[in-house]
Design a protein around this motif. Sequence first.
Motif, PDB file in Angstrom:
ATOM      1  N   ILE A  41       0.867  -1.179   0.000  1.00 43.68           N
ATOM      2  CA  ILE A  41       0.000   0.000   0.000  1.00 43.68           C
ATOM      3  C   ILE A  41       0.903   1.228   0.000  1.00 43.68           C
ATOM      4  N   VAL A  42       0.823   1.984  -1.070  1.00 42.84           N
ATOM      5  CA  VAL A  42       1.553   3.254  -1.137  1.00 42.84           C
ATOM      6  C   VAL A  42       0.593   4.352  -0.705  1.00 42.84           C
ATOM      7  N   LEU A  43       0.924   5.013   0.385  1.00 46.60           N
ATOM      8  CA  LEU A  43       0.101   6.114   0.884  1.00 46.60           C
ATOM      9  C   LEU A  43       0.651   7.425   0.363  1.00 46.60           C
ATOM     10  N   ALA A  44      -0.173   8.161  -0.356  1.00 53.80           N
ATOM     11  CA  ALA A  44       0.185   9.514  -0.780  1.00 53.80           C
ATOM     12  C   ALA A  44      -0.201  10.469   0.331  1.00 53.80           C
ATOM     13  N   MET A  45       0.746  11.270   0.756  1.00 49.90           N
ATOM     14  CA  MET A  45       0.503  12.235   1.818  1.00 49.90           C
ATOM     15  C   MET A  45       0.454  13.641   1.207  1.00 49.90           C
ATOM     16  N   GLY A  46       0.309  14.633   2.053  1.00 58.46           N
ATOM     17  CA  GLY A  46       0.408  16.012   1.593  1.00 58.46           C
ATOM     18  C   GLY A  46      -0.548  16.353   0.478  1.00 58.46           C
ATOM     19  N   LYS A  47      -0.066  17.171  -0.454  1.00 58.47           N
ATOM     20  CA  LYS A  47      -0.949  17.672  -1.508  1.00 58.47           C
ATOM     21  C   LYS A  47      -1.368  16.576  -2.486  1.00 58.47           C
ATOM     22  N   GLN A  48      -0.543  15.571  -2.686  1.00 58.70           N
ATOM     23  CA  GLN A  48      -0.992  14.463  -3.542  1.00 58.70           C
ATOM     24  C   GLN A  48      -2.130  13.719  -2.858  1.00 58.70           C
ATOM     25  N   GLY A  49      -2.005  13.476  -1.568  1.00 62.36           N
ATOM     26  CA  GLY A  49      -3.090  12.814  -0.848  1.00 62.36           C
ATOM     27  C   GLY A  49      -4.377  13.602  -0.922  1.00 62.36           C
ATOM     28  N   GLY A  50      -4.264  14.936  -0.915  1.00 65.04           N
ATOM     29  CA  GLY A  50      -5.445  15.804  -0.976  1.00 65.04           C
ATOM     30  C   GLY A  50      -5.934  16.082  -2.378  1.00 65.04           C
ATOM     31  N   GLY A  51      -5.278  15.510  -3.399  1.00 65.38           N
ATOM     32  CA  GLY A  51      -5.713  15.738  -4.770  1.00 65.38           C
ATOM     33  C   GLY A  51      -5.379  17.126  -5.269  1.00 65.38           C
ATOM     34  N   GLU A  52      -4.321  17.758  -4.718  1.00 62.13           N
ATOM     35  CA  GLU A  52      -4.003  19.150  -5.049  1.00 62.13           C
ATOM     36  C   GLU A  52      -2.496  19.328  -5.268  1.00 62.13           C
ATOM     37  N   LEU A  53      -1.893  18.413  -6.029  1.00 58.58           N
ATOM     38  CA  LEU A  53      -0.443  18.375  -6.180  1.00 58.58           C
ATOM     39  C   LEU A  53       0.068  19.534  -7.040  1.00 58.58           C
ATOM     40  N   ASN A  54       1.226  20.083  -6.655  1.00 54.16           N
ATOM     41  CA  ASN A  54       1.895  21.130  -7.434  1.00 54.16           C
ATOM     42  C   ASN A  54       2.486  20.573  -8.720  1.00 54.16           C
ATOM     43  N   VAL A  55       2.810  21.485  -9.641  1.00 56.26           N
ATOM     44  CA  VAL A  55       3.429  21.041 -10.886  1.00 56.26           C
ATOM     45  C   VAL A  55       4.859  20.576 -10.667  1.00 56.26           C
ATOM     46  N   SER A  56       5.562  21.171  -9.725  1.00 59.37           N
ATOM     47  CA  SER A  56       6.967  20.801  -9.500  1.00 59.37           C
ATOM     48  C   SER A  56       7.204  20.374  -8.061  1.00 59.37           C
ATOM     49  N   SER A  57       6.223  19.785  -7.473  1.00 55.75           N
ATOM     50  CA  SER A  57       6.332  19.376  -6.071  1.00 55.75           C
ATOM     51  C   SER A  57       7.000  18.020  -5.967  1.00 55.75           C
ATOM     52  N   ASP A  58       7.618  17.783  -4.805  1.00 61.10           N
ATOM     53  CA  ASP A  58       7.960  16.403  -4.503  1.00 61.10           C
ATOM     54  C   ASP A  58       6.697  15.702  -4.029  1.00 61.10           C
ATOM     55  N   ILE A  59       6.760  14.409  -3.885  1.00 59.49           N
ATOM     56  CA  ILE A  59       5.611  13.663  -3.370  1.00 59.49           C
ATOM     57  C   ILE A  59       6.033  12.996  -2.060  1.00 59.49           C
ATOM     58  N   ARG A 113      -9.956  15.250   2.305  1.00 60.17           N
ATOM     59  CA  ARG A 113      -8.511  15.486   2.204  1.00 60.17           C
ATOM     60  C   ARG A 113      -8.169  16.791   1.488  1.00 60.17           C
ATOM     61  N   SER A 114      -9.055  17.263   0.644  1.00 58.92           N
ATOM     62  CA  SER A 114      -8.788  18.462  -0.142  1.00 58.92           C
ATOM     63  C   SER A 114      -9.019  19.721   0.691  1.00 58.92           C
ATOM     64  N   THR A 115      -8.065  20.643   0.642  1.00 58.68           N
ATOM     65  CA  THR A 115      -8.223  21.912   1.361  1.00 58.68           C
ATOM     66  C   THR A 115      -9.408  22.688   0.830  1.00 58.68           C
ATOM     67  N   ARG A 116      -9.544  22.746  -0.501  1.00 58.49           N
ATOM     68  CA  ARG A 116     -10.646  23.530  -1.081  1.00 58.49           C
ATOM     69  C   ARG A 116     -12.002  22.946  -0.703  1.00 58.49           C
ATOM     70  N   LYS A 117     -12.139  21.649  -0.796  1.00 59.04           N
ATOM     71  CA  LYS A 117     -13.425  21.027  -0.456  1.00 59.04           C
ATOM     72  C   LYS A 117     -13.712  21.149   1.036  1.00 59.04           C
ATOM     73  N   THR A 118     -12.679  21.088   1.851  1.00 57.72           N
ATOM     74  CA  THR A 118     -12.878  21.248   3.290  1.00 57.72           C
ATOM     75  C   THR A 118     -13.395  22.643   3.604  1.00 57.72           C
ATOM     76  N   LEU A 119     -12.844  23.658   2.956  1.00 61.97           N
ATOM     77  CA  LEU A 119     -13.314  25.026   3.182  1.00 61.97           C
ATOM     78  C   LEU A 119     -14.799  25.150   2.837  1.00 61.97           C
ATOM     79  N   LEU A 120     -15.209  24.538   1.740  1.00 61.27           N
ATOM     80  CA  LEU A 120     -16.629  24.570   1.376  1.00 61.27           C
ATOM     81  C   LEU A 120     -17.483  23.906   2.448  1.00 61.27           C
ATOM     82  N   LEU A 121     -16.995  22.805   3.010  1.00 61.91           N
ATOM     83  CA  LEU A 121     -17.731  22.127   4.078  1.00 61.91           C
ATOM     84  C   LEU A 121     -17.836  22.999   5.322  1.00 61.91           C
ATOM     85  N   LEU A 122     -16.799  23.779   5.591  1.00 59.87           N
ATOM     86  CA  LEU A 122     -16.834  24.649   6.770  1.00 59.87           C
ATOM     87  C   LEU A 122     -17.907  25.718   6.616  1.00 59.87           C
ATOM     88  N   ALA A 123     -18.122  26.184   5.400  1.00 58.88           N
ATOM     89  CA  ALA A 123     -19.226  27.123   5.170  1.00 58.88           C
ATOM     90  C   ALA A 123     -20.560  26.421   5.336  1.00 58.88           C
TER      91      ALA A 123
END
Length: 915
Positions: A135-153, A332-342
């Motif tokens: 099982i490969v667990l993606a953490m950080g922005k990849q886990g949240g579905g919001e990965l950068n163009v030049s990010s590490d994973i 996991r997504s920051t954007r979707k979480t913000l919508l839920l907080l509203a």
Amino acid sequence: MTEVSAAPQPVPSTVPVTASRFVARWLGAAPERAEQLASLSTVSLADADFRALLEGELAKGLPLERAMRRVRNLLISTIVARDLGGQADLDEVVTAMTAFADFAIQTHVASLMAELVAAHGMPVGEDSGRPQHLIVLAMGKQGGGELNVSSDIDLIFVYPEDGDTAAEAGQRQLSNHEFFIRLGRRLSAALSEVIEDGFVFRVDMALRPNGKSGPLAASFGMVEEYLIVQGREWERYAWVKARAVTGEPDDIAALDAIVQPFIFRRYLDFGVIDAIRTMHAQIRAEVKRQERLHPERSHNVKLGRGGIREIEFLAQVFQLIRGGRDPALRERSTRKTLLLLAERELLTVDTVERLLAAYTFLRNLEHRLQYLEDAQTHTLPASDDDRLTVARMMGCPDEATLLARLEEQRTYVAQQFDAIFADKEAPEPDPDTPALVDDLDNLDALTERLAGLGFNDTRAAAGRLTTTLQGTRLTSLPDFSRVRLLALVEAALPLIATVVKDAGMGSHAATLGRLLDLFEAIARRSAYLALLTEYPHTLERVIRMINASGWAATFLTQHPILLDELLDDRNAGAEALPQLAASLDAQLTDAAGDTERQLDILRETHHAQLFRLLALDLAGELSVEHLADHLSALADTIVGAVVTHAWRAVNGRHREVPRFAVIAYGKLGGKELGYVSDLDVIFLYEDDDGDAPPLYARLAQRFITWMTAPTPAGILFDIDIALRPDGASGMLVSSIAAFERYQGEAAWIWEHQALTRARFCAGDAAIGARFEAIREQVLRKDRSGQADVLKNEVMQMRARMHGANLNRSTQFDLKHDAGGMIDIEFIVQYLVLRHAHTYPQLTANAGNIALLHLCGELGLIDAALASQVAAAYRAMRKLQHSVRLQSHDKTRVERTQLGAHPDSVLRLWHACFGD
């Protein structure tokens, strides 16, 4: 979901795609790539077929590692072209990058796994005997579905069980642990090694258990032991975004069951605010250090003040506080979480809109910084030319405009961050004023201190303070909790003086005693102490509430989780019941199979709504009648939810939706429910299936259990089923046909009296309609020929009730004494039974006050006297409510408080029944 406007759309860049030196180099290395880029840039990357692109590269005879890197370079170049051209928004960019990262990991794992199995055999679990998969667990922005163009994973490698590989002839056996460590090493190299075509992703494994000192791959058992024994607060934050990219579904579910309790507490965890505050301070200190060493690396859009990380913290603090109780917040997504907080009203819609706009701006800027060289950077470049290029990529004419927009966004984010994370610990005390703890051994000094604050019963208050704060329950607290508790008491004392003075009612000593009872109840629950510390206004609201009502103080002490309801003004209005019912149903459905959790969800939901109504009540915003309406409607909602979900837990049920109804009598039936009323109900069904009677009896038993079983969250309601046909000797459930026969042939007059305040409550609406028709038929029976019998039966029943509730005190019993509320209720019931045949409008379940007025208008009783008795009933209900709010079990008051009301009731009684 609450409507939240979309984040700003991308602005076309004023620079060409070759402003990215990475893209320029990539295009320059092979002229045919320009045509490939132009073709791919015409469609959304949401539709990109990575498998087809990879197959195209593999067809050229390239090995997988080189082919994957070429697909990656094409993807990055296409993203740059579409983004700078205003064709792709932030969502397309991060979604495409995340999808490609997942694809690359899955493809390499499959290839490398096959190679290792061929050499060493398949890993097998020593307990289950099942094949084991990584099982490969993606953490950080990849886990949240919001990965950068030049990010590490950020990755973590996990496998279910220890054991050995099933090696065959010619294969070398390995332990599962060694097998998956080798697989992990090869996967990291396949993704991150820089070769002639570059790399796929830089891989960071620092988030694994024990960090860089821990093994590269860990079994479930190792993960569980680590999280229980050594897991730290910042790791909870990191694991929120953990998402399995590979693995078998059953294994992933088993891992979730291990990890979720570590991340999300089953209680409201306000202690996490301080933990994130500390982590943020450490991050900021490191950023400042780097900026001092490298002044050219200023304006860190990720870790700097008001940057991306602060928005992520804002979203995730609510997840960690509430995610244990609200699974929807485990997003996991920051954007979707913000919508839920509203949607959850934890942040206002306007705040979420602006945070999303800031997040979009900052992430777009971050990407443009990375477009220049395909570098993992988050700071503005040192070169003036590069800064101008980035500004134009952002649609700004110059660097100054870009910096002004950046400052505007960061300032707003920082303000919102400070509103939640600013340190709210009590300020340093005046050195000339002794701390409260210094006065505990000196009763005179403590008394003098309280007198100086304005307390009027200083000796009693000082004695209670000393007894509580020097008691073993509080002195045995951990030092941190004791210091925090003493600070809260110190802050509470002047608030108590102010609240009692403002209210013009209550006792300083009594209010202090109630508050100390609460503090003793929560002293070992650091989350509640953290709540009151982090949100000081909540402490004042608590004091106002417990000063106004002893019952409220007791209720809050029994259910301290309700402190959360005082955080803000979300209790300014009762939640719409359809919305509440839908939310409750969703939560109970999510917890299906876990009866204990379902019982707690029901209790927590009911208690929270009841507490909101209590806050409105104490603020004087609800009349007694409106409060009873709200409480009755809330009970209906709870009853309906219990019927639905208790039925789903009945084994052998023969249909998905039961043909079963709950009929409410008494206070619930008359919509006059109070805070602590029990529920008088009966159960009816209409189902010809041969298994129906025992199944519905089982449902009724389960219903009673779900309502009455004590759990850590308390109980819902006491249930009284004595009004069912044949009473205690009757069946627990009745068919609608049997109920109709009973009411027509065998029911006593007092049972028909009870029927005047009965109604369909929840369950099958068709059965409810049948019940209402039977009720109308029974109540409208012509009793003119048996008027004396009816009168005598009602009087005898009243005499029996009076004899069973004799009042030997000098006070007036609002409920049972002659001229009290039961007399009024019996008068109304008698009038309905006596005259509904002639006046069918009397069968409306409109409440005693409305029916009294109606009887007066119809000339059945004197209209003026009817109005007086209606006013008496309203006044007694209000007094009863007031007395119960002050924690008195018996609803007795001084007779002088009632004026002429009992006399009016007795006059009407005599008019109806004689002396």
